[in-house]
Design a protein around this motif. Structure first.
Motif, short mmCIF file in Angstrom:
data_model
loop_
_atom_site.label_atom_id
_atom_site.label_comp_id
_atom_site.label_asym_id
_atom_site.label_seq_id
_atom_site.Cartn_x
_atom_site.Cartn_y
_atom_site.Cartn_z
N ASP A 104 29.27 57.41 1.08
CA ASP A 104 30.63 57.58 1.60
C ASP A 104 30.62 57.57 3.13
O ASP A 104 29.63 57.99 3.75
N ALA A 111 31.95 59.58 5.20
CA ALA A 111 31.75 60.91 5.78
C ALA A 111 30.29 61.31 5.84
O ALA A 111 29.92 62.19 6.64
N ASP A 112 29.43 60.67 5.05
CA ASP A 112 28.02 61.05 5.04
C ASP A 112 27.35 60.78 6.39
O ASP A 112 26.34 61.41 6.71
N ARG A 162 28.53 61.54 9.21
CA ARG A 162 28.98 62.52 10.21
C ARG A 162 28.55 63.95 9.86
O ARG A 162 29.21 64.91 10.25
N ILE A 163 27.46 64.07 9.14
CA ILE A 163 26.94 65.38 8.75
C ILE A 163 25.74 65.73 9.63
O ILE A 163 24.80 64.93 9.77
N ARG A 211 23.64 64.61 -1.12
CA ARG A 211 24.96 65.06 -1.58
C ARG A 211 25.11 64.87 -3.09
O ARG A 211 25.59 65.76 -3.81
N THR A 271 30.95 72.20 8.40
CA THR A 271 31.51 70.86 8.44
C THR A 271 32.88 70.92 7.78
O THR A 271 33.12 71.77 6.91
N THR A 272 33.76 70.03 8.17
CA THR A 272 35.09 69.97 7.56
C THR A 272 35.14 68.95 6.43
O THR A 272 36.17 68.82 5.77
N LYS A 273 34.05 68.24 6.20
CA LYS A 273 34.04 67.19 5.17
C LYS A 273 34.08 67.82 3.77
O LYS A 273 33.21 68.63 3.42
N ASP A 327 33.40 66.94 0.68
CA ASP A 327 32.31 66.77 -0.27
C ASP A 327 31.06 67.57 0.10
O ASP A 327 30.12 67.64 -0.69
N TRP A 328 31.06 68.17 1.29
CA TRP A 328 29.90 68.93 1.75
C TRP A 328 30.17 70.43 1.81
O TRP A 328 29.36 71.19 2.38
#
Length: 246
Positions: A68, A70-71, A73-74, A109, A127-129, A131-132
């Motif tokens: 994804d 967002a992955d 930006r972790i 993840r 984190t604000t994501k 899925d995390w």
């Protein structure tokens, strides 16, 4: 599977993949072969996919899935080992280090989502994501250093879904938290730890069996799975399934 023609691969995988119309571009994906030792055996974690799924229905597979956006930006506790990172970067478009990191993080993840296992270091993590958030709640910052790049395979044409999958591996000792009720998704119906030889004989997709054989050979040469081992790459070229080394 090396050297098989398109028709032979289609026949071998007829129960693994639903066929689809038109060309489909493979999507980046990653899967994690999580390993443990029991006596002289090396065990691998596998789960059974629901029979209703179009992709590998009812098969035993490793936790994994699509990468994804967002992955990428972790924040991670550490980087991939340099040799594995370089090979993974080489598999991305424009040799992107950020995309390579995202692919590796997607394996971590998905292992949490499907198996309830959080790979990383126990420390406050933010984190604000969405899925995390499991890593936030359990105060685990993802770690990439334990991962090893084992193999790459692109789903042949003509499937309802196609993935450019990177097969990664890590030892169970890299798991910081094991949730007793598994992960938050229902992708896998059951989770089992199988000896590698037993896993090869189970109801697994043909490419999974091939990658398990590659993993066995690598462990025979390097029982500790040190960074930098050769990475086989399986894909269809001119109507024949070929194996190259990255």
């Amino acid at each position: 599977m090396e050297g098989m023609t398109r028709s032979q691969v289609d026949k071998a995988e007829s129960r693994d993949f639903a066929l689809g119309q038109g060309p489909k571009r493979p999507r980046d994906a990653a899967t994690l072969m999580l390993l443990d030792r029991k006596g002289n055996d090396v065990l691998v974690l596998m789960g059974r996919r629901h029979s209703s799924h179009a992709f590998m229905p009812g098969k035993l597979v490793f936790p994994g899935g699509r990468t994804d956006p967002a992955d990428s930006r972790i924040a991670v506790a550490d980087r991939l080992p340099a040799p594995d990172e370089a090979r993974l970067i080489a598999t991305t478009s424009r040799a992107s280090a950020a995309r390579a990191r995202a692919i590796a993080l997607s394996a971590i993840r998905e292992t949490y989502e499907e198996a309830g296992l959080l790979i990383g270091r126990r420390t406050p993590f933010a984190t604000t994501k969405p899925d995390w958030q499991g890593f936030v709640d359990h105060e685990v910052q993802p770690m990439l250093a334990p991962l090893r790049f084992i193999a790459r395979a692109i789903t042949p044409p003509g499937r309802v879904r196609r993935f450019d999958t990177r097969f990664l591996s890590a030892w169970r000792e890299s798991v910081a938290v094991e949730l007793p009720d598994g992960g938050p998704t229902n992708e896998l119906e059951e989770l089992v730890w199988l000896p590698l030889e037993e896993a090869k004989q189970a109801d697994v997709p043909a490419i999974t069996r091939t990658v398990l054989e590659e993993l066995q050979q690598r462990l025979a040469q390097d029982p500790h799975l040190r960074p930098g081992g050769a990475v086989p790459f399986y894909r269809m070229i001119r109507n024949r399934f070929v194996r190259d080394l990255l």
